[in-house]
Every structure is written in C-alpha cells, then in structure tokens.
Design an enzyme around this catalytic site. Structure first.
Site, PDB file in Angstrom:
ATOM      1  N   ASP A 162      46.799  40.915  40.178  1.00  0.00           N
ATOM      2  CA  ASP A 162      45.224  40.594  40.545  1.00  0.00           C
ATOM      3  C   ASP A 162      44.464  41.741  40.809  1.00  0.00           C
ATOM      4  O   ASP A 162      43.419  42.219  40.544  1.00  0.00           O
ATOM      5  CB  ASP A 162      45.069  39.491  41.469  1.00  0.00           C
ATOM      6  CG  ASP A 162      43.420  39.005  41.487  1.00  0.00           C
ATOM      7  OD1 ASP A 162      42.997  38.719  40.581  1.00  0.00           O
ATOM      8  OD2 ASP A 162      42.825  39.358  42.749  1.00  0.00           O
ATOM      9  N   HIS A 215      37.832  30.150  49.816  1.00  0.00           N
ATOM     10  CA  HIS A 215      37.566  31.363  48.896  1.00  0.00           C
ATOM     11  C   HIS A 215      36.344  30.854  48.113  1.00  0.00           C
ATOM     12  O   HIS A 215      36.031  29.774  47.933  1.00  0.00           O
ATOM     13  CB  HIS A 215      38.650  31.539  47.961  1.00  0.00           C
ATOM     14  CG  HIS A 215      38.691  32.820  47.410  1.00  0.00           C
ATOM     15  ND1 HIS A 215      39.555  33.842  47.883  1.00  0.00           N
ATOM     16  CD2 HIS A 215      38.212  33.315  46.152  1.00  0.00           C
ATOM     17  CE1 HIS A 215      39.361  35.028  47.051  1.00  0.00           C
ATOM     18  NE2 HIS A 215      38.392  34.519  46.123  1.00  0.00           N
ATOM     19  N   LYS A 261      46.084  34.344  44.095  1.00  0.00           N
ATOM     20  CA  LYS A 261      45.864  34.996  45.579  1.00  0.00           C
ATOM     21  C   LYS A 261      46.174  33.732  46.630  1.00  0.00           C
ATOM     22  O   LYS A 261      46.907  33.661  47.302  1.00  0.00           O
ATOM     23  CB  LYS A 261      44.427  35.543  46.001  1.00  0.00           C
ATOM     24  CG  LYS A 261      44.251  36.648  45.241  1.00  0.00           C
ATOM     25  CD  LYS A 261      43.135  37.694  45.672  1.00  0.00           C
ATOM     26  CE  LYS A 261      41.555  37.199  45.180  1.00  0.00           C
ATOM     27  NZ  LYS A 261      41.393  37.379  43.989  1.00  0.00           N
ATOM     28  N   ARG A 264      38.250  44.227  35.500  1.00  0.00           N
ATOM     29  CA  ARG A 264      37.150  43.354  35.057  1.00  0.00           C
ATOM     30  C   ARG A 264      35.896  43.603  35.736  1.00  0.00           C
ATOM     31  O   ARG A 264      34.839  43.604  35.157  1.00  0.00           O
ATOM     32  CB  ARG A 264      37.568  41.931  35.505  1.00  0.00           C
ATOM     33  CG  ARG A 264      38.480  41.140  35.046  1.00  0.00           C
ATOM     34  CD  ARG A 264      39.118  39.824  35.689  1.00  0.00           C
ATOM     35  NE  ARG A 264      38.204  39.099  35.746  1.00  0.00           N
ATOM     36  CZ  ARG A 264      37.791  38.250  37.109  1.00  0.00           C
ATOM     37  NH1 ARG A 264      38.863  38.291  37.860  1.00  0.00           N
ATOM     38  NH2 ARG A 264      36.824  37.335  37.146  1.00  0.00           N
ATOM     39  N   SER A 306      42.218  34.633  38.906  1.00  0.00           N
ATOM     40  CA  SER A 306      42.169  35.603  39.956  1.00  0.00           C
ATOM     41  C   SER A 306      42.435  34.919  41.474  1.00  0.00           C
ATOM     42  O   SER A 306      42.906  35.460  42.191  1.00  0.00           O
ATOM     43  CB  SER A 306      40.888  36.382  39.738  1.00  0.00           C
ATOM     44  OG  SER A 306      40.545  37.001  40.766  1.00  0.00           O
TER      45      SER A 306
END
Ligand code: URA
Length: 447
Positions: free
Chosen positions: A174, A95, A200, A181, A196
């Site tokens: 999220d 990520h 995930k 956001r 966040s």
C-alpha cells in the site's frame, strides 16, 4: 470475461504486459495473477509505469468482489500482520476515505484508548486534495510515524494506542501503490480504495472497525449513492474477513471544522481534546467512538454510548493521553506546546474578508483543498516535500452570518505571492446569500 493465467516470476516483463492488456480489455484477473502483481511490484520487479498502467486499467474496468478480495489480501500479506496478546480490551480502529479538514483520527485515537480499547492505527499520507493523518502528525516536532510491528504491539499494549504509517515491513504494497495512485489520477476507484484501506486495517488484527465514507465535492465519491456503494463493498469484505465493521456516510462538500492544513488541523484537534473547537468535529469524533462502543457490546444503545464517549472526552484524560502518545513516538513535547501557543507558524498570515453582508451559503471543500495543495500543504508529485504549517483556518461555515468586511477565512502561506494567489482563488469558494440555507447534517447514514 477473459481469465488471465498466473505466470512465473521469471518472465516478469512480457507476462505483466499480458495482465495489463487483459484488464484493459475487461478481463478478470485470477487471485494468483493479482498476488503476483502485488508481490513483484512491492519487490521492485515491476516498474512504476507498468504498475500505473495496471492501476488505470483497474480504474476504468473495475474489479469483481473476488478480485477486490484477492487484491486486499495480497496487499495485507505484503508485510507482517499484527497479532495482539489476549486481553480484555478489544482491538479497534477508524478509517476515513479522505476529506478536507478531516482530522477526526487525531482526537479519536486517544479517546478510544481512554475508553478501554487498543488502537493500532495505520494511516496514510495526503491523497489527491485530501489530507493524510501521517502528514498531520509529522507537523509535530520530532514525531515519528515509522514504527516497526513489534514496537506498535508494545506501545498499544502499554499506552493503548499507536499511530503509524505503512513501512517496508507493514503493508509495504500500500505504501508504494498509494504514492503512485496519488500522482496518476487513479485514486477514486472503489476496488483500489477498498484494498488500500482494508489491507492496512486487516494487517492491524482488528476486532472492530468504524469507517467514515465521505461524499461530496472534495470526496473521492461525489454522490451519496457512490459513497453508499463504496461503504457496502468495504463493510461486506471486512465482515467477511472477520472484522465487525460499520460505516458512516458523511458530508464532504464543506471542510470539517474550521481549519484545514497539516499543523492547523493538529491545533484544532487539541481544541477538540480540550472541550473547545468546532461542533461538527466533536460530533463525528463522539459518534465514531459511540459506534465502536456499541459494536463491541460495551454500551447497550447508541444513546448511552454517545454519553459515555462525550463524558470521557470532557474528562481531560484523552488530552493527557495525547501528550503521552507524542512522547512515546519521539515527539518533543515542549516544542509542541510552544508551537501550540505560538500565533501563526507559517511565514505569512492573511485574512480573506466578506465583500457583502449575508449568510454563508457555500464554503467549497474542493476549492479549499486545491488551494491548500497549491500552498504546499499537499503533493503534486511523489517527490513534493510537504510544508506543514500552510493552510486555512477561521473558516466561515454554511448558515453563519457575516457582515461585509468580516473574516471568511485566514490563509497561512510561505510567501506573499502564494498568499495572494490563494486569496484570489478562495473568493470562488464562498457564496453569500440574503437568507440562511437549511442546516445539513454531517452524518447521513450508518451502514
Ligand atoms: N484512504 C486510504 O487509506 N486509501 C485510499 O485509497 C483512500 C483513503
């Protein structure tokens, strides 16, 4: 620090105000209070304006490690957590904290699947001026990113990978907080980014994770020190939750690769899968894969791991896996191939030329990200509908030589007016010097 007591779900409005005020005034929220906030916001019992106020209070006041952990776990548990059957293949993912032109996940996911990993990649949409994997994937005709948990498990078991978004059943907290956001100026916060991302990743039931934490003009962390701090928080919490995690600290002052914008990035990812494409993209893709091979004990050293990853990428297998992914997720492979071989797919394409001869000294990712957003490739409000084919490609990168009149980049726009506005703004993104500047590495550190 004030401690805020948990409250009952019956008296939502008055007690949630108390929580906002407590955080605004620098108090610490209890785990119960955080769980309650996440649960009630996800269920629609807390309005966006109050949640936005809480996010802004968190943005300014920060969160302790305990609060960040509670927020992350509450968000993870807002939906289902994947449980994969026992199998030889480690469950892994990568990520990024977000950048301009950062398409690494697209070639990396099929590469990892071909290296013998299972990859249940849950990603997000564009955030601020940074692009999002889901928006990129949705520029492929017919491709769906809305997969339910059982389908993700089935597809990962059979194909080795799935690329999906948060849904009503997977990390729905999220999905809602991310969108809020994005339009309330509350993205660049270490606890909010950590929760966040890790909500995930923890919902994927991972064995190992590689993080790409970016710093620079177009990153949420402007300096290397801030990126290091974010990386430490993410790595510590993820390891604490049982996921073998490393982080690369990478440069985001210049866009990654030569293309930025949803469809243009898909196209450049295919170049990478076909052994062409920009060197910086290939380097990052190979390094992320190599870290995971090393982390999971599948390679004894990073040198061997890099060779293994490069060999697999060049074998053509990941490119074929990509096509299988498209078909598995409802994409129209023929339409995709046609789009790939067509010229520019946006209504307008226009070149920006160098006004003098010299070496590119700057190619500013922040300006380029803002231009792409304004062309329609990113969002200004939650309701914005993305225009998938707009963006910039053929970018000249720092250190390269251009003669006056040669191309600095090509703008893909919906209208002549938006192409003209982009062209004017993009002139500020480039600086040209008489001498070449020293080459900057992409990967600065590993944590
Ligand atoms: N990526 C995410 O998934 N969340 C963030 O907050 C930033 C980048």
């Amino acid at each position: 620090m004030k401690n805020v007591p948990p409250d009952s779900a019956q008296s939502v409005a008055p007690s949630f105000i108390a929580l906002i005020e407590a955080k605004r005034d620098g108090g610490a929220l209890t785990s119960d209070a955080i769980t309650w906030f996440v649960r009630d916001f996800t269920a629609g019992r807390i309005p966006d304006y109050q949640a936005a106020a809480m996010l802004m209070a968190i943005f300014f006041r920060g969160m302790s490690a305990g609060e960040t952990r509670a927020l992350t776990l509450a968000m993870r548990d807002s939906g289902e957590v994947l449980k994969f059957p026992d199998d030889q293949r480690p469950v892994v993912d990568k990520h990024s904290t977000g950048g301009v032109g950062d398409k690494v996940s697209l070639p990396l996911a099929p590469l990892l699947a071909c290296l013998g990993f299972r990859v249940p990649m849950i990603s997000g949409r564009g955030l601020g001026i940074t692009g999002g994997t889901l928006d990129k994937l949705e520029s492929i005709p017919g491709f769906t990113t809305q997969l339910d948990p059982s389908r993700i498990i089935e597809q990962v078991q059979s194909l080795g990978l799935a690329m999906a978004g948060q849904t009503e059943t997977m990390v729905p907290a999220d999905k809602k907080l991310y969108a809020l956001r994005d339009v309330t100026g509350t993205v660049p916060s270490i606890p909010l980014i950590t929760a966040s991302i890790l909500s995930k990743k923890l919902a994927e039931g991972l064995d190992a994770l590689i993080m790409d934490v970016k710093f620079g003009a177009a990153a949420f962390m402007q300096t290397k020190e801030q990126a290091r701090e974010l990386a430490q928080v993410i790595v510590t919490l993820a390891r604490d939750c049982g996921v073998n995690t490393r982080a690369l600290i990478t440069d985001m002052n210049t866009p990654l690769g030569r293309a930025a914008g949803n469809w243009l990035e898909v196209r450049e990812s295919i170049d990478c899968l076909e052994g062409r494409g920009p060197a910086d993209l290939r380097e990052l893709v190979i390094d992320c894969a190599a870290q995971l091979l090393h982390q999971t004990g599948r390679a004894d050293s990073l040198v061997v791991a890099r060779e293994q990853a490069a060999h697999c990428l060049d074998s053509g297998q990941p490119r074929r896996k990509w096509d299988e992914l498209i078909v598995a997720q409802g994409g129209d492979l023929e339409a995709f191939q046609r789009k790939l071989t067509a010229g520019p797919t946006a209504p307008m394409a226009r070149e920006l030329k160098a006004d003098r001869t010299g070496y590119i000294a700057r190619c500013d990712a922040k300006i380029i990200g803002e231009v792409i957003r304004d062309l329609g490739g990113g969002r200004l409000t939650k309701e914005t509908v993305i225009q998938p084919d707009v963006g910039i490609d053929e970018l000249a990168k720092p250190g390269e030589f251009r003669k006056a009149g040669e191309v600095l980049c090509r703008i893909h726009a919906s209208t002549a007016a938006s192409a003209e506005a982009a062209s004017l703004r993009l002139k500020e993104a480039f600086a040209i010097a008489d001498e070449p500047s020293s080459a900057q590495p992409i990967i600065h550190e590993v944590i």
